[in-house]
Design a protein around this motif. Structure first.
Motif, mmCIF file in Angstrom:
data_model
loop_
_atom_site.group_PDB
_atom_site.id
_atom_site.type_symbol
_atom_site.label_atom_id
_atom_site.label_comp_id
_atom_site.label_asym_id
_atom_site.label_seq_id
_atom_site.Cartn_x
_atom_site.Cartn_y
_atom_site.Cartn_z
ATOM 1 N N GLU A 37 4.966 4.874 2.250
ATOM 2 C CA GLU A 37 5.285 6.186 2.815
ATOM 3 C C GLU A 37 5.748 6.057 4.260
ATOM 4 O OE1 GLU A 37 3.390 9.943 1.786
ATOM 5 O OE2 GLU A 37 1.752 8.762 0.930
ATOM 6 N N ARG A 38 5.170 5.128 4.979
ATOM 7 C CA ARG A 38 5.587 4.934 6.371
ATOM 8 C C ARG A 38 7.035 4.455 6.431
ATOM 9 N NH1 ARG A 38 6.754 1.503 10.025
ATOM 10 N NH2 ARG A 38 6.561 -0.283 8.609
ATOM 11 N N SER B 82 0.832 -1.201 0.000
ATOM 12 C CA SER B 82 0.000 0.000 0.000
ATOM 13 C C SER B 82 0.868 1.253 0.000
ATOM 14 C CB SER B 82 -0.914 0.011 1.229
ATOM 15 O OG SER B 82 -0.150 0.214 2.411
ATOM 16 N N HIS C 15 0.327 3.847 1.649
ATOM 17 C CA HIS C 15 0.465 4.258 3.053
ATOM 18 C C HIS C 15 1.670 3.585 3.708
ATOM 19 C CE1 HIS C 15 -0.644 5.326 7.169
ATOM 20 N NE2 HIS C 15 -0.479 4.058 7.483
ATOM 21 N N GLU C 16 1.823 2.281 3.475
ATOM 22 C CA GLU C 16 2.941 1.556 4.076
ATOM 23 C C GLU C 16 4.272 1.971 3.451
ATOM 24 O OE1 GLU C 16 5.291 -1.059 6.333
ATOM 25 O OE2 GLU C 16 3.332 -0.112 6.652
#
Length: 199
Positions: free
Chosen positions: A137-138, A132, A134-135
């Motif tokens: 970017e994390r 994802s 999101h992951e």
């Protein structure tokens, strides 16, 4: 093709090299967002293949941009040329009887399809390293997403430039859901099942 250029053929074939190596040669193409785990998977797969006596080499997108492709930027045209060069170099490795692992975002489906076309059907293995945004970017291992969000990097895949996921990849690995060990095992099993050692 220029009419003044003639292709020359050697006396040793790809099949000769494969027999000598004891395994077929293939290209495993890892595609996915920055930070998805493409390079990590490639180095772990290479270590496992090397331990099994398989001749391998990694063509990492970042490493290639430090040398052969250092003249390229990140426009759509330059990205296309980047993938073209990666695939042509990969073809040389496959002809040499080696299993080459390409780790590159390669965001556009058309460019990946063009890369596949220069190989035999059973030589090109497209692996979608799914993770994802999101992951990714994390994780942001290189700090690139932070720079892209701040407007310091233009045409950044997933933020200001699109990523087109493969529609029919040969294998999907979800790095935010599976362990490295499990994914490498799946890759090895896929390669073996698809005739890596049948020469």
């Amino acid at each position: 093709m220029n009419k003044n250029i003639t292709k020359h053929y050697g006396l040793i074939s790809k099949e000769d090299r494969q027999r000598k190596n004891g395994h077929k040669s293939k290209i495993v193409w890892f595609t996915g967002l920055s930070g998805s785990g493409k390079s990590t998977l490639a180095v772990h797969l290479e270590r496992e293949l090397f331990a099994r006596g398989v001749n391998t080499y990694i063509l990492d997108g970042d490493n290639m941009r430090l040398g052969l492709n250092k003249d390229l930027k990140f426009s759509k045209e330059d990205r296309k040329e980047n993938i073209r060069r990666l695939s042509e170099v990969g073809k040389l490795f496959v002809d040499a009887g080696i299993v080459v692992l390409v780790s590159a975002i390669s965001p556009f489906k058309k460019d990946r399809d063009e890369a596949r076309k220069i190989f035999k059907t059973d030589e090109f293995i497209e692996v979608y390293v799914k993770c994802s945004l999101h992951e990714c970017e994390r994780r942001d291992p290189k700090g690139l997403y932070k720079k892209a969000r701040a407007g310091l990097i233009k045409d950044f895949t997933g933020i200001s430039s699109p990523y087109e996921p493969p529609e029919y990849p040969d294998l999907i690995l979800e790095t935010d859901k599976e362990s490295i060990k499990n994914m490498v095992t799946r890759l090895i099993d896929y390669l073996v099942d698809n005739g890596l050692f049948e020469v």
